[in-house]
Design a protein around this motif. Structure first.
Motif, PDB file in Angstrom:
ATOM      1  N   THR A  22       0.597  -1.034   0.200  1.00 17.62           N
ATOM      2  CA  THR A  22      -0.187   0.295   0.170  1.00 17.62           C
ATOM      3  C   THR A  22       0.881   1.168   0.082  1.00 17.62           C
ATOM      4  N   ILE A  23       2.389   1.488   1.466  1.00 16.12           N
ATOM      5  CA  ILE A  23       2.878   2.739   0.803  1.00 16.12           C
ATOM      6  C   ILE A  23       3.431   3.087  -0.794  1.00 16.12           C
ATOM      7  N   ASN A  25       1.871   1.619  -3.388  1.00 17.72           N
ATOM      8  CA  ASN A  25       1.790   1.756  -4.553  1.00 17.72           C
ATOM      9  C   ASN A  25       1.928   3.760  -3.931  1.00 17.72           C
ATOM     10  N   GLU A  26       1.714   3.825  -3.045  1.00 12.36           N
ATOM     11  CA  GLU A  26       1.401   5.104  -2.791  1.00 12.36           C
ATOM     12  C   GLU A  26       2.862   5.889  -3.615  1.00 12.36           C
ATOM     13  N   TYR A  27       3.790   5.267  -3.335  1.00 12.63           N
ATOM     14  CA  TYR A  27       5.039   6.656  -3.991  1.00 12.63           C
ATOM     15  C   TYR A  27       5.200   6.355  -5.208  1.00 12.63           C
ATOM     16  N   ARG A  29       2.955   5.836  -7.458  1.00 17.54           N
ATOM     17  CA  ARG A  29       1.695   6.974  -8.095  1.00 17.54           C
ATOM     18  C   ARG A  29       1.582   8.329  -7.749  1.00 17.54           C
ATOM     19  N   THR A  30       2.898   8.931  -6.393  1.00 12.50           N
ATOM     20  CA  THR A  30       2.479  10.098  -5.694  1.00 12.50           C
ATOM     21  C   THR A  30       4.025  11.175  -6.259  1.00 12.50           C
ATOM     22  N   ILE A  32       5.349  10.963  -2.907  1.00 10.95           N
ATOM     23  CA  ILE A  32       6.577  11.532  -1.753  1.00 10.95           C
ATOM     24  C   ILE A  32       7.729  11.052  -1.831  1.00 10.95           C
ATOM     25  N   ASP A  36       9.754  10.982   2.994  1.00 10.69           N
ATOM     26  CA  ASP A  36       8.737  10.908   3.359  1.00 10.69           C
ATOM     27  C   ASP A  36       8.392   9.025   3.585  1.00 10.69           C
ATOM     28  N   LEU A  37       8.339   8.285   2.666  1.00  7.20           N
ATOM     29  CA  LEU A  37       8.882   6.556   2.243  1.00  7.20           C
ATOM     30  C   LEU A  37       9.474   6.062   3.646  1.00  7.20           C
ATOM     31  N   LYS A  40       6.867   6.524   6.427  1.00  5.45           N
ATOM     32  CA  LYS A  40       5.762   5.562   6.824  1.00  5.45           C
ATOM     33  C   LYS A  40       6.254   3.962   6.761  1.00  5.45           C
ATOM     34  N   TRP A  62       3.182  -1.750  -8.523  1.00  2.00           N
ATOM     35  CA  TRP A  62       2.787  -1.402  -9.620  1.00  2.00           C
ATOM     36  C   TRP A  62       0.970  -1.863  -8.732  1.00  2.00           C
TER      37      TRP A  62
END
Length: 72
Positions: A22-23, A25-27, A29-30, A32, A36-37, A40, A62
């Motif tokens: 999940t984290i 995926n955020e990395y 796609r955005t 951050i 920040d990674l 988290k 992905w």
């Protein structure tokens, strides 16, 4: 399927589970940062985060969580 485990050069082992994906995926796609990674994922430094990103297969980062859950 057993969760992927990534061994970092620091000796730390990171289990790639649903929370980690999940984290990641955020990395991917955005926008951050590695800092920040690091925060988290509870890593020691951005270097560890960078090493993790290099070692985790791109398809894992992905893959949307609902699909990842079905494959694991």
């Amino acid at each position: 399927m057993e969760n992927l485990k990534v061994k970092l050069s620091s000796g730390r082992e990171v289990e790639v589970n649903e929370d980690t994906v999940t984290i990641l995926n955020e990395y991917v796609r955005t926008q951050i940062t590695l800092e920040d990674l690091t925060r988290k994922l509870g890593l020691a430094s951005w270097e560890e985060a960078y090493e993790l990103v290099k070692q985790v297969p791109a398809w894992v980062m992905w893959t949307p969580i609902p699909i990842y859950k079905r494959t694991s």
